[in-house]
Scaffold this motif. Sequence first.
Motif, short mmCIF file in Angstrom:
data_model
loop_
_atom_site.label_atom_id
_atom_site.label_comp_id
_atom_site.label_asym_id
_atom_site.label_seq_id
_atom_site.Cartn_x
_atom_site.Cartn_y
_atom_site.Cartn_z
N GLN A 157 34.50 45.93 39.26
CA GLN A 157 35.08 46.93 40.14
C GLN A 157 36.05 47.77 39.31
N LYS A 175 38.69 44.48 46.01
CA LYS A 175 39.24 45.46 46.92
C LYS A 175 38.11 46.08 47.74
N PRO A 176 38.38 46.56 48.94
CA PRO A 176 37.34 47.28 49.70
C PRO A 176 36.85 48.48 48.91
N GLY A 177 35.55 48.73 48.97
CA GLY A 177 34.98 49.84 48.22
C GLY A 177 33.74 49.42 47.45
N ASP A 178 33.39 50.18 46.43
CA ASP A 178 32.20 49.89 45.64
C ASP A 178 32.45 48.73 44.68
N VAL A 179 31.47 47.84 44.59
CA VAL A 179 31.51 46.73 43.66
C VAL A 179 30.12 46.58 43.05
N SER A 180 30.07 46.30 41.76
CA SER A 180 28.79 46.17 41.05
C SER A 180 28.65 44.77 40.47
N THR A 196 24.82 47.97 43.00
CA THR A 196 26.16 48.36 43.44
C THR A 196 26.15 48.39 44.97
N ARG A 197 27.17 47.81 45.57
CA ARG A 197 27.29 47.79 47.02
C ARG A 197 28.68 48.27 47.42
N SER A 198 28.77 48.83 48.61
CA SER A 198 30.06 49.22 49.17
C SER A 198 30.40 48.23 50.28
N ILE A 199 31.54 47.57 50.16
CA ILE A 199 31.92 46.58 51.17
C ILE A 199 33.30 46.93 51.74
N GLU A 200 33.49 46.51 52.96
CA GLU A 200 34.70 46.84 53.70
C GLU A 200 35.67 45.67 53.72
#
Length: 359
Positions: A157, A175-180, A196-200
């Motif tokens: 991240q 942290k919330p947001g994009d993570v690879s 890559t995914r975006s998580i809340e």
Amino acid sequence: MKTILWKKGTLMPLMLLLAACDDFAGEAPSAQSGQLRWALDHTILATKATEEVPDTNDFILTVRDAGGATLYKGPYGDSPEVLDVPEGYYTVGIVSDAFYSPAFSKPQYGDEQVVRVPAGQSVTVKLKCTLQNAGIRLRTGQDFLEAYPDGILYVKQADAKLKYLYRETRIAYVKPGDVSVLLYRDSSSDFETLFTRSIEAREILTVSISAPKGSGNGKSSITVQTDTSRSWVSENFTIGQGGDQGGGTLSVGEAASHIGEKGVWVAGYIVGGDLTSAGKTVKTEGITKNTHLALADRSSITDKASCLAVELPSGKVRQALNLVDHPELIGKRVKVKGDLVDKYFGTVGLKSTASYEMP
């Protein structure tokens, strides 16, 4: 090292009850100023993977005025019970711990609220700590392990990377947001981004990674399958929950609403003893009576009205918890089980204490 900061002139004598204990009366605010109080909702939203109950006494509380000036910043357990403040808007925030980059076993809980305090009135801010960060859990299939025996997975991240071993079972918090998720195949290759995914916030993402044999070329291809069921909001737990308490553990502030109930578990911090029916404060050192102790929601509380008076009957409970023989227990967290009564040494009490648990 703990840092405690409050603006000169804002700390009143500790004569008001923690806001969660609204059943008790406190000293009224003056006509020229208002009072600001706070309390934690002890039901914290958590994920199934959370194993350890956070110690809210160590959470960092911050109180700021509308101009950004800090009135208090420090451990929740050491915070004053009330601030006498001018009329205006105030920001009250709390966080379990600082969080900067991907890490294992580091859920971050917190809340922040803005409130208006009118002159001559007392305002209570009830903070409900929910999960502020997010998480990702990786599951590697046997075919992936066979295809990339020397590979290493990383959770990335921004510019920070966290090594995620194939057999890892913990959640990597981010942290919330994009993570690879990256794959480092071997020393002869560079990092490869698998996805890559975006998580809340409050979302825990479970990803299964496999490498079935490719058709026609004899090579392996990587397949990513995402579990889209959001495990956040999956279950609630109560601070101090555990043991055989059945319906859950009450905080000291909640105990006043359960007068008459028997066999109830209450959790809090041992703050002292030697209570008297007429006295208003708790003795914190040089305890001479082994028959009772005072329990509170924060270790800094000394006002008797904010405490639960706990009877220590003769036997194993008294032997383990009495402050004559164990003065080192002051400030320690404990759970006790007994019968709630409306008056014991002039405050809400727990009598016929039959069991106890300590972390």
